[in-house]
Design an enzyme around this catalytic site. Structure first.
Site, PDB file in Angstrom:
ATOM      1  N   GLU A 242       0.829  -1.206   0.000  1.00 29.01           N
ATOM      2  CA  GLU A 242       0.000   0.000   0.000  1.00 29.01           C
ATOM      3  C   GLU A 242       0.866   1.259   0.000  1.00 29.01           C
ATOM      4  OE1 GLU A 242      -3.055   1.885  -0.812  1.00 29.01           O
ATOM      5  OE2 GLU A 242      -3.626  -0.110  -0.153  1.00 29.01           O
TER       6      GLU A 242
ATOM      7  N   GLU B 283       1.424   6.184  -7.311  1.00 29.15           N
ATOM      8  CA  GLU B 283       0.344   7.090  -7.694  1.00 29.15           C
ATOM      9  C   GLU B 283       0.768   8.548  -7.591  1.00 29.15           C
ATOM     10  OE1 GLU B 283      -3.205   6.213  -5.510  1.00 29.15           O
ATOM     11  OE2 GLU B 283      -3.626   4.436  -6.713  1.00 29.15           O
TER      12      GLU B 283
END
Length: 128
Positions: free
Chosen positions: A66, A73
């Site tokens: 994560e 991102e």
């Protein structure tokens, strides 16, 4: 030439990344809550040391994935701006896929670790 960072600075930067992700990313918060639930269930069921090792590896894998997804991102969003380049989509989708794969792996580990003691508990309480 750039000054070498101290170990303290290196670890502080890493911790800053974890805290920033925890404070801004909904999915990371969900993973942290699930990790807390897993740790609590493991303690309540008094799982073995080997099972603790499996649970900790799974938790570490999911949280690491994560964090990497968030980094990918952020970097992709920074470089492509508003338009979505096909390679940017590929990078973001692959990073999200890594999180999905690690979460599925963690779920399987959770089932392997928790089903036997939960079944024993259900039998002891006369539920089965």
């Amino acid at each position: 030439m750039e000054k070498r960072r101290t170990w303290r600075e290196v670890f502080q930067n890493a911790w800053d990344g974890v805290l920033a992700t925890a404070s801004t990313e909904r999915n990371f918060k969900v993973h942290l809550a699930l990790c807390a639930a897993v740790l609590l269930l493991g303690a309540l069921l008094q799982v073995s040391r080997l099972d603790w090792g499996l649970l900790c590896m799974a938790i570490g894998l999911v949280l690491s994935a994560e964090l990497m997804n968030t980094a990918v991102e952020a970097a992709v969003n920074l470089t492509v701006g508003e338009r979505i380049h096909p390679m940017a989509k590929k990078a973001k989708d692959a990073a999200a896929g890594a999180v999905l794969a690690s979460a599925l792996f963690a779920a399987v580990i959770g089932l392997i670790v928790f089903i036997p003691p939960l079944l024993r508990l259900a039998k002891d309480w006369g539920w089965l």
